[in-house]
Design a protein around this motif. Structure first.
Motif, PDB file in Angstrom:
ATOM      1  N   THR A  26      -2.645  23.277   0.373  1.00 10.26           N
ATOM      2  CA  THR A  26      -3.827  22.713  -0.278  1.00 10.26           C
ATOM      3  C   THR A  26      -4.094  23.357  -1.633  1.00 10.26           C
ATOM      4  O   THR A  26      -4.425  22.672  -2.598  1.00 10.26           O
ATOM      5  N   GLY A  27      -3.944  24.687  -1.718  1.00 12.68           N
ATOM      6  CA  GLY A  27      -4.167  25.367  -2.992  1.00 12.68           C
ATOM      7  C   GLY A  27      -3.164  24.963  -4.054  1.00 12.68           C
ATOM      8  O   GLY A  27      -3.504  24.828  -5.236  1.00 12.68           O
ATOM      9  N   THR A  28      -1.915  24.737  -3.647  1.00 11.90           N
ATOM     10  CA  THR A  28      -0.887  24.284  -4.586  1.00 11.90           C
ATOM     11  C   THR A  28      -1.214  22.880  -5.072  1.00 11.90           C
ATOM     12  O   THR A  28      -1.083  22.574  -6.269  1.00 11.90           O
ATOM     13  N   GLY A  29      -1.633  22.027  -4.154  1.00 17.30           N
ATOM     14  CA  GLY A  29      -2.022  20.681  -4.560  1.00 17.30           C
ATOM     15  C   GLY A  29      -3.170  20.698  -5.549  1.00 17.30           C
ATOM     16  O   GLY A  29      -3.171  19.960  -6.541  1.00 17.30           O
ATOM     17  N   LEU A  30      -4.157  21.566  -5.291  1.00 15.25           N
ATOM     18  CA  LEU A  30      -5.339  21.642  -6.146  1.00 15.25           C
ATOM     19  C   LEU A  30      -5.001  22.134  -7.543  1.00 15.25           C
ATOM     20  O   LEU A  30      -5.363  21.508  -8.550  1.00 15.25           O
ATOM     21  N   LEU A  31      -4.293  23.280  -7.610  1.00 18.85           N
ATOM     22  CA  LEU A  31      -4.058  23.928  -8.906  1.00 18.85           C
ATOM     23  C   LEU A  31      -2.813  23.428  -9.625  1.00 18.85           C
ATOM     24  O   LEU A  31      -2.859  23.119 -10.814  1.00 18.85           O
ATOM     25  N   VAL A  85      -0.543  20.755  -8.817  1.00 16.21           N
ATOM     26  CA  VAL A  85      -0.310  19.320  -8.958  1.00 16.21           C
ATOM     27  C   VAL A  85      -1.480  18.630  -9.654  1.00 16.21           C
ATOM     28  O   VAL A  85      -1.298  17.935 -10.661  1.00 16.21           O
ATOM     29  N   LEU A  86      -2.684  18.833  -9.139  1.00 12.04           N
ATOM     30  CA  LEU A  86      -3.855  18.151  -9.699  1.00 12.04           C
ATOM     31  C   LEU A  86      -4.448  18.866 -10.906  1.00 12.04           C
ATOM     32  O   LEU A  86      -5.200  18.271 -11.673  1.00 12.04           O
ATOM     33  N   LYS A  87      -4.119  20.146 -11.033  1.00  9.60           N
ATOM     34  CA  LYS A  87      -4.619  20.977 -12.149  1.00  9.60           C
ATOM     35  C   LYS A  87      -6.154  20.958 -12.226  1.00  9.60           C
ATOM     36  O   LYS A  87      -6.764  20.820 -13.288  1.00  9.60           O
ATOM     37  N   LEU A  88      -6.774  21.138 -11.058  1.00 11.21           N
ATOM     38  CA  LEU A  88      -8.226  21.197 -10.963  1.00 11.21           C
ATOM     39  C   LEU A  88      -8.683  22.644 -10.854  1.00 11.21           C
ATOM     40  O   LEU A  88      -7.893  23.523 -10.505  1.00 11.21           O
ATOM     41  N   VAL A 120      -8.049  17.542  -2.333  1.00  7.90           N
ATOM     42  CA  VAL A 120      -6.655  17.132  -2.497  1.00  7.90           C
ATOM     43  C   VAL A 120      -6.370  15.854  -1.712  1.00  7.90           C
ATOM     44  O   VAL A 120      -5.610  14.984  -2.181  1.00  7.90           O
ATOM     45  N   LYS A 121      -6.962  15.706  -0.545  1.00 10.65           N
ATOM     46  CA  LYS A 121      -6.763  14.502   0.271  1.00 10.65           C
ATOM     47  C   LYS A 121      -7.197  13.254  -0.501  1.00 10.65           C
ATOM     48  O   LYS A 121      -6.468  12.256  -0.574  1.00 10.65           O
ATOM     49  N   GLU A 122      -8.388  13.322  -1.073  1.00  7.72           N
ATOM     50  CA  GLU A 122      -8.928  12.166  -1.794  1.00  7.72           C
ATOM     51  C   GLU A 122      -8.153  11.886  -3.076  1.00  7.72           C
ATOM     52  O   GLU A 122      -7.840  10.723  -3.381  1.00  7.72           O
ATOM     53  N   GLU A 123      -7.843  12.935  -3.839  1.00  9.90           N
ATOM     54  CA  GLU A 123      -7.174  12.736  -5.130  1.00  9.90           C
ATOM     55  C   GLU A 123      -5.716  12.300  -4.973  1.00  9.90           C
ATOM     56  O   GLU A 123      -5.211  11.494  -5.758  1.00  9.90           O
ATOM     57  N   TYR A 124      -5.011  12.829  -3.972  1.00  4.22           N
ATOM     58  CA  TYR A 124      -3.628  12.388  -3.733  1.00  4.22           C
ATOM     59  C   TYR A 124      -3.602  10.913  -3.343  1.00  4.22           C
ATOM     60  O   TYR A 124      -2.715  10.161  -3.765  1.00  4.22           O
ATOM     61  N   ALA A 125      -4.561  10.494  -2.511  1.00  2.40           N
ATOM     62  CA  ALA A 125      -4.613   9.082  -2.113  1.00  2.40           C
ATOM     63  C   ALA A 125      -4.923   8.196  -3.321  1.00  2.40           C
ATOM     64  O   ALA A 125      -4.300   7.146  -3.508  1.00  2.40           O
ATOM     65  N   ARG A 126      -5.854   8.634  -4.144  1.00  3.29           N
ATOM     66  CA  ARG A 126      -6.280   7.823  -5.292  1.00  3.29           C
ATOM     67  C   ARG A 126      -5.217   7.779  -6.391  1.00  3.29           C
ATOM     68  O   ARG A 126      -4.894   6.710  -6.917  1.00  3.29           O
TER      69      ARG A 126
END
Length: 299
Positions: free
Chosen positions: A88-93, A95-98, A111-117
């Motif tokens: 989850t932390g990897t996805g946040l920082l 991949v999504l750069k949030l 991450v769940k919502e942003e990956y789907a969107r």
């Protein structure tokens, strides 16, 4: 009359073909391509996913040891793989750069919502384990230098050699993130190595500091000190399968099967399993199978 009979026969044959196709075992359908990144824990998790699916009738194609996060994520987006374990932390920082967040539930939901969107990718249930990024040192060396926190480390970075995977130099939660949160600094040197060689370099004296992860078995086995992230750079890193939505829509049972595994994957469990591979040199497939059998998830 003959023409009508011929049409009826063709219709009957068509219905029979449809029924046979519908009843065909999943092994005759397209393989589920299970991937992983390029380090021990990912090999074990990838094997667990693959073995669970195979044991439940799915034809599975393994694409383990793909590479780092950018490679695995792009392969998923390109449809070259169907699922892999992500944090989850990897996805946040990365991949999504949030911005970083500290609450595990908030990070997962983000991450769940942003990956789907953004990507049409689905996060399944996260495990309780937290494979957080970390920095570790040999206890004797850390105590001799008075280093307990990352701030302490930064103050003496110019005297020290760090070892870690190549991508740590580029990732938002790697050296760039450390410099953003803790201020500009430079190590005496950074040695890029395969993730499996980090602790060997530390123990041999080739490096003073290593990139570590919260579920590394070597932390307890080698009595290492994990430095305190005193400025809160790193968010939680819970692991979960990330799956292409089209694959999940076509095979909804995948979610049920893989979600059953999640509650069993705690920090202590993953530290033990990781050390079976990295420390005792066992095969990830064997370690994964043994664990799944012990939990009653495989016969």
């Amino acid at each position: 009359m003959k023409q009508r009979l011929g049409i009826k026969v063709l219709l009957l044959l068509g219905v029979m073909a449809w029924v046979l196709a519908a009843c065909a075992p999943r092994s005759e359908t397209k393989a589920i391509r299970v991937a992983s990144k390029d380090f021990t824990e990912q090999f074990i998790l990838g094997e667990m996913y693959a073995q669970l699916l195979a044991a439940n009738g799915y034809r599975v194609e393994r694409k383990l040891n793909l590479g780092g996060t950018p490679v695995a994520h792009q392969a998923l987006l390109a449809g070259e793989i169907d699922l892999y374990p992500e944090y989850t932390g990897t996805g946040l920082l990365t991949v999504l750069k949030l911005p970083t967040q500290s609450d595990p539930g908030t990070v997962y939901q983000t991450v769940k919502e942003e990956y789907a969107r953004q990507f049409n990718l689905i996060w399944l249930d996260p495990a309780p384990m937290n494979n957080t990024q970390a920095i570790a040192m040999k206890r004797e060396r850390a105590e001799a230098l008075g280093i307990r926190t990352i701030s302490d480390l930064v103050a003496r970075a110019g005297e020290l050699v760090m070892v870690g995977p190549p991508e740590f130099q580029e990732r938002e939660d790697g050296l760039p993130g450390l410099r953003r949160v803790y201020g500009e600094f430079a190590f005496k040197a950074y040695k890029s190595v395969d993730p499996g060689l980090r602790y060997q370099a530390l123990n041999s004296g080739e490096a003073d500091v290593t990139v570590a992860f919260g579920t590394d078995g070597e932390i307890a086995a080698f009595d290492l000190v994990v430095l305190v992230d005193d400025k809160g750079l790193w968010p939680p890193y819970q692991v979960a399968p990330v799956v292409r939505k089209a694959v999940l829509d076509a095979n909804p049972q995948i979610a049920t099967l893989l979600n059953r595994l999640a509650p069993y994957l705690t920090d202590s469990v993953m530290q033990r399993l990781n050390y079976e591979v990295s420390g005792k040199q066992r095969e990830p497939a064997d370690v994964a199978r043994e664990f799944l059998q012990q939990q009653g998830l495989l016969k």
